[in-house]
Design an enzyme around this catalytic site. Structure first.
Site, PDB file in Angstrom:
ATOM      1  N   LYS A  77       0.841  -1.209   0.000  1.00  0.00           N
ATOM      2  CA  LYS A  77       0.000   0.000   0.000  1.00  0.00           C
ATOM      3  C   LYS A  77       0.882   1.268   0.000  1.00  0.00           C
ATOM      4  O   LYS A  77       0.655   2.180  -0.785  1.00  0.00           O
ATOM      5  CB  LYS A  77      -0.958   0.001   1.205  1.00  0.00           C
ATOM      6  CG  LYS A  77      -1.940  -1.174   1.175  1.00  0.00           C
ATOM      7  CD  LYS A  77      -2.974  -1.110   2.266  1.00  0.00           C
ATOM      8  CE  LYS A  77      -2.462  -1.413   3.660  1.00  0.00           C
ATOM      9  NZ  LYS A  77      -1.995  -2.791   3.856  1.00  0.00           N
ATOM     10  N   THR A  78       1.892   1.273   0.852  1.00  0.00           N
ATOM     11  CA  THR A  78       2.780   2.435   0.924  1.00  0.00           C
ATOM     12  C   THR A  78       3.633   2.532  -0.343  1.00  0.00           C
ATOM     13  O   THR A  78       3.784   3.617  -0.922  1.00  0.00           O
ATOM     14  CB  THR A  78       3.688   2.339   2.171  1.00  0.00           C
ATOM     15  OG1 THR A  78       2.853   2.079   3.298  1.00  0.00           O
ATOM     16  CG2 THR A  78       4.471   3.608   2.402  1.00  0.00           C
ATOM     17  N   ASP A 122      -2.101   6.596   6.150  1.00  0.00           N
ATOM     18  CA  ASP A 122      -2.051   5.176   6.491  1.00  0.00           C
ATOM     19  C   ASP A 122      -3.022   4.928   7.646  1.00  0.00           C
ATOM     20  O   ASP A 122      -3.328   5.856   8.402  1.00  0.00           O
ATOM     21  CB  ASP A 122      -0.610   4.839   6.913  1.00  0.00           C
ATOM     22  CG  ASP A 122      -0.308   3.364   6.769  1.00  0.00           C
ATOM     23  OD1 ASP A 122      -1.164   2.610   6.275  1.00  0.00           O
ATOM     24  OD2 ASP A 122       0.807   2.957   7.154  1.00  0.00           O
ATOM     25  N   THR A 171      -5.992  -1.631   6.798  1.00  0.00           N
ATOM     26  CA  THR A 171      -6.031  -3.092   6.917  1.00  0.00           C
ATOM     27  C   THR A 171      -7.455  -3.527   7.260  1.00  0.00           C
ATOM     28  O   THR A 171      -7.749  -4.719   7.295  1.00  0.00           O
ATOM     29  CB  THR A 171      -5.098  -3.548   8.060  1.00  0.00           C
ATOM     30  OG1 THR A 171      -5.378  -2.731   9.206  1.00  0.00           O
ATOM     31  CG2 THR A 171      -3.643  -3.395   7.686  1.00  0.00           C
ATOM     32  N   ARG A 230       7.026  -7.646   2.102  1.00  0.00           N
ATOM     33  CA  ARG A 230       7.790  -7.069   3.218  1.00  0.00           C
ATOM     34  C   ARG A 230       8.468  -8.169   4.024  1.00  0.00           C
ATOM     35  O   ARG A 230       9.610  -8.049   4.461  1.00  0.00           O
ATOM     36  CB  ARG A 230       6.881  -6.242   4.131  1.00  0.00           C
ATOM     37  CG  ARG A 230       7.674  -5.512   5.218  1.00  0.00           C
ATOM     38  CD  ARG A 230       6.776  -4.853   6.237  1.00  0.00           C
ATOM     39  NE  ARG A 230       6.007  -3.794   5.638  1.00  0.00           N
ATOM     40  CZ  ARG A 230       4.871  -3.313   6.166  1.00  0.00           C
ATOM     41  NH1 ARG A 230       4.417  -3.797   7.294  1.00  0.00           N
ATOM     42  NH2 ARG A 230       4.223  -2.339   5.579  1.00  0.00           N
TER      43      ARG A 230
END
Ligand code: ADE
Length: 343
Positions: A77-78, A122, A171, A230
């Site tokens: 997402k980032t 976020d 999320t 990640r």
């Protein structure tokens, strides 16, 4: 408040203010992140939609529609927000729901945006309600309404903002209020990555980190990455350390197995907390169904951690089931943990 401003308007990436980066924004992780969609692996449909939206916005000379990205942590997402800002050539302001405590915090940010800027929030589901209400006119009309006085004497003053784009990441899309959800023009779910995609991501990272890996090592690492880039990049670094000390730096299936055994990561990529979660359902609650609060209390963990971080992957690979009466361990969970399944 922890915000960071990154300007993509010049060649140089400019971090103006960034105290205490969250893990997401660590310098080394950023360097493994793709900076362009051309280097982005996976999430094909989302990337396609975004590329079209970016190209069309550029042709029209307008800002991009507001975008909501949702899905478990670590899926990009980032990263995608950074790529969008770079491809749009605008300034990116990074913040998060819990960091914006009062309307003044948000207003300060909104009034400093330029045309084409991207505001990335976020954990947008954790934005306080009073702040959220200022976002509605900002998103819809590029304006903020200030109200003076109360009752009969109430007057509003409308402050015009520059055309910006909001990217919200969450999320927990279910926790977003519908007025906020409805104001996003683009709404995309990021799903877990498949093994081929993870192999390619790890291959790319290994080149950037200058580490040698054989094919079996690559596949083994991909299988243990919980479908999450990640995690793939994080465990790659641990295996790289192990291989440097124990096998002249080359990563093979054997070094992956040995290094990840030390990390408590099993053959399916499950961590100690994943296994404790499953063991709790099976051993404490007879396999379930059991409520999430009871599992959290037994494990002495935050419910949010279990719901946001632990459960999505276990649900995805079918080790746990969510029923109307609670969580249940599947037959495969018993098998994976080597526990006898009665009945
Ligand atoms: N690194 C982290 N996520 C990635 C992705 N989706 N593609 C390429 N490299 C990545």
């Amino acid at each position: 408040m922890e915000n960071s401003i990154i300007s993509f308007s010049s060649e140089k990436t400019d971090m103006v203010s960034s105290k205490n980066h969250p893990i997401d924004h660590e310098t080394e992780i950023i360097s493994l992140r793709p900076e362009k969609f051309d280097n982005y692996i996976g999430q094909k449909d989302t990337v396609k939609t975004l590329k079209i939206a970016i190209q069309a916005a550029k042709i029209r000379g307008e800002s991009l529609d507001h975008i909501l990205l949702h899905g478990p942590p670590g899926l990009g997402k980032t990263t995608i927000s950074h790529i969008i800002a770079r491809e749009m050539g605008g300034m990116l302001i990074v913040t998060s729901g819990p960091a914006i405590e009062k309307p003044g915090d948000l207003i300060g940010m909104l009034t400093n945006l330029n045309k084409g800027s991207i505001l990335f929030i976020d954990e947008i589901h954790r934005l306080p309600k009073t702040v959220e209400e200022f976002l509605y006119p900002a998103m819809e009309d590029f304006a903020i309404d200030f109200v003076f006085d109360k009752g009969l004497h109430a007057r509003t003053h409308r402050y015009r903002l520059k055309q910006f784009s909001l990217i919200g990441a969450t999320t927990r899309v279910g926790l977003l209020s519908s007025p906020l959800r409805d104001r996003f023009g683009i709404f995309r779910n990021l799903d877990f990555y498949n093994i081929d995609e993870l192999v390619n991501i790890i291959k790319r990272s290994a080149i950037l980190l200058n580490v040698k890996m054989d094919n079996n090592g690559l596949i083994e690492l991909a299988k243990r990455s919980r479908g999450t880039p990640r995690i793939a990049n994080r465990i790659l670094k641990r295996v790289r350390d192990y291989a440097m000390v124990h096998s002249h730096g080359e990563i093979t299936k054997q070094t992956v197995n040995q290094a990840l055994a030390l990390e408590g990561i099993d053959t399916r990529g499950l961590t100690v907390l994943d296994r404790n979660y499953l063991n709790t359902i099976i051993k404490f609650y007879n396999g379930g169904p059991v409520g999430i609060e009871a599992i959290a209390a037994t494990l002495q963990e935050e419910t949010d951690t279990l719901v946001d971080v632990i459960e999505p992957y276990l649900l995805k690979i079918g080790l746990v089931m969510r029923t109307s009466s609670g969580r249940k361990a599947s037959y495969n969970a018993y098998q994976h943990l080597g526990i006898n399944h009665q009945n």
